[in-house]
Design an enzyme around this catalytic site. Sequence first.
Site, PDB file in Angstrom:
ATOM      1  N   GLU A 145      41.487  -6.839  40.578  1.00  0.00           N
ATOM      2  CA  GLU A 145      41.593  -5.837  41.653  1.00  0.00           C
ATOM      3  C   GLU A 145      41.659  -4.409  41.104  1.00  0.00           C
ATOM      4  OE1 GLU A 145      43.883  -7.738  40.535  1.00  0.00           O
ATOM      5  OE2 GLU A 145      45.836  -6.757  40.554  1.00  0.00           O
TER       6      GLU A 145
ATOM      7  N   GLY B 222      52.516  -7.524  39.879  1.00  0.00           N
ATOM      8  CA  GLY B 222      53.707  -6.707  40.149  1.00  0.00           C
ATOM      9  C   GLY B 222      54.793  -7.185  39.222  1.00  0.00           C
ATOM     10  N   GLU B 223      55.948  -7.469  39.775  1.00  0.00           N
ATOM     11  CA  GLU B 223      57.058  -7.965  38.958  1.00  0.00           C
ATOM     12  C   GLU B 223      57.488  -9.298  39.578  1.00  0.00           C
ATOM     13  OE1 GLU B 223      57.942  -6.569  36.094  1.00  0.00           O
ATOM     14  OE2 GLU B 223      59.247  -8.314  35.901  1.00  0.00           O
ATOM     15  N   SER B 224      57.250 -10.379  38.850  1.00  0.00           N
ATOM     16  CA  SER B 224      57.453 -11.698  39.453  1.00  0.00           C
ATOM     17  C   SER B 224      58.904 -11.966  39.855  1.00  0.00           C
ATOM     18  CB  SER B 224      56.951 -12.791  38.507  1.00  0.00           C
ATOM     19  OG  SER B 224      57.523 -12.636  37.228  1.00  0.00           O
TER      20      SER B 224
ATOM     21  N   HIS C  17      43.883  -8.562  35.982  1.00  0.00           N
ATOM     22  CA  HIS C  17      43.848  -7.871  37.283  1.00  0.00           C
ATOM     23  C   HIS C  17      42.422  -7.507  37.718  1.00  0.00           C
ATOM     24  CE1 HIS C  17      48.196  -6.987  37.742  1.00  0.00           C
ATOM     25  NE2 HIS C  17      48.194  -7.008  36.416  1.00  0.00           N
TER      26      HIS C  17
ATOM     27  N   CYS D 159      48.300 -12.319  37.728  1.00  0.00           N
ATOM     28  CA  CYS D 159      49.364 -11.828  36.850  1.00  0.00           C
ATOM     29  C   CYS D 159      50.744 -12.280  37.344  1.00  0.00           C
ATOM     30  CB  CYS D 159      49.232 -10.320  36.689  1.00  0.00           C
ATOM     31  SG  CYS D 159      50.040  -9.750  35.188  1.00  0.00           S
TER      32      CYS D 159
ATOM     33  N   ILE E 119      47.979  -6.371  31.914  1.00  0.00           N
ATOM     34  CA  ILE E 119      49.119  -5.450  31.960  1.00  0.00           C
ATOM     35  C   ILE E 119      50.411  -6.272  31.874  1.00  0.00           C
ATOM     36  CG2 ILE E 119      50.285  -3.639  33.279  1.00  0.00           C
ATOM     37  CD1 ILE E 119      47.570  -3.230  34.773  1.00  0.00           C
ATOM     38  N   ARG E 120      51.066  -6.190  30.756  1.00  0.00           N
ATOM     39  CA  ARG E 120      52.262  -7.035  30.515  1.00  0.00           C
ATOM     40  C   ARG E 120      52.002  -8.449  31.026  1.00  0.00           C
ATOM     41  NH1 ARG E 120      57.948  -5.726  32.185  1.00  0.00           N
ATOM     42  NH2 ARG E 120      58.575  -6.751  30.289  1.00  0.00           N
TER      43      ARG E 120
ATOM     44  N   ARG F 241      55.604 -15.765  30.114  1.00  0.00           N
ATOM     45  CA  ARG F 241      55.744 -14.420  30.699  1.00  0.00           C
ATOM     46  C   ARG F 241      55.753 -13.344  29.621  1.00  0.00           C
ATOM     47  NH1 ARG F 241      60.695 -12.430  33.877  1.00  0.00           N
ATOM     48  NH2 ARG F 241      59.503 -10.657  34.619  1.00  0.00           N
TER      49      ARG F 241
HETATM   50  N1  GLN Z   1      55.269  -8.705  33.530  1.00  0.00           N
HETATM   51  C1  GLN Z   1      55.201  -8.997  34.928  1.00  0.00           C
HETATM   52  C2  GLN Z   1      56.049 -10.199  35.292  1.00  0.00           C
HETATM   53  O1  GLN Z   1      56.478 -10.915  34.440  1.00  0.00           O
HETATM   54  C3  GLN Z   1      53.770  -9.239  35.366  1.00  0.00           C
HETATM   55  C4  GLN Z   1      52.978  -7.984  35.182  1.00  0.00           C
HETATM   56  C5  GLN Z   1      51.845  -7.819  36.155  1.00  0.00           C
HETATM   57  O2  GLN Z   1      51.771  -8.433  37.223  1.00  0.00           O
HETATM   58  N2  GLN Z   1      50.972  -6.914  35.792  1.00  0.00           N
HETATM   59  O3  GLN Z   1      56.275 -10.434  36.419  1.00  0.00           O
END
Ligand code: GLN
Length: 192
Positions: free
Chosen positions: A176, A46-48, A174, A78, A137-138, A108
């Site tokens: 999942e 997600g977004e940390s 990921h 992630c 993903i990112r 990150r």
């Molecule tokens: N870029 C996100 C972060 O820094 C991580 C991306 C992800 O969980 N797919 O939190």
Amino acid sequence: MIIGILALQGDFIEHAKMLEQIAIKAMEVRLPAELDKIAGLIIPGGESTTMLKLMHGFDLVEPIRRFAARRLPIWGTCAGMICLANNVHNTDATPMETLGLMDITVKRNAFGRQVDSFETSLDISTLGDDPFPGVFIRAPYLEKTGEEVETLATLPDGRIVAARQGNLLATSFHPELTADTRLHRYFCRISS
Ligand code: GLN
């Protein structure tokens, strides 16, 4: 055995579906008391920054640290891996108060922007000979690992993308979001 999935933000539902596929009971975790009911915890992607803000806001940080101190397993995928790290190399220099559980330095957004998300096959010898589908993903990667950290997977250029330190598991990618349940099975074995 029940596996908890931190369900504050991110792709927790996909993890629940994976556990369902391997006939493991899953429970969404949002409250500290829910940690008493589970044998292992998954912190999803997600977004940390958002996830950590919510963990602090929901008073989950200390209870999760105590959970880990009881040697109960935690797996961060992630953004979840960033939350576990005791050191974050942040590309936008924002200070982050992570859970600080795993002796790793995580870089990150290490592969660039959203368009730089990619898929590649990974060799993860603990899972057997078949390559594992790595969905990035990112994604972050592990820039540095402490002495007690075992590397589980690297990219062809040597960058570490999966590691384990005792009961703590971290993956940049990921599982999942794939049809491959081997890492979920692996985590459930650590938890049982
Ligand atoms: N870029 C996100 C972060 O820094 C991580 C991306 C992800 O969980 N797919 O939190």
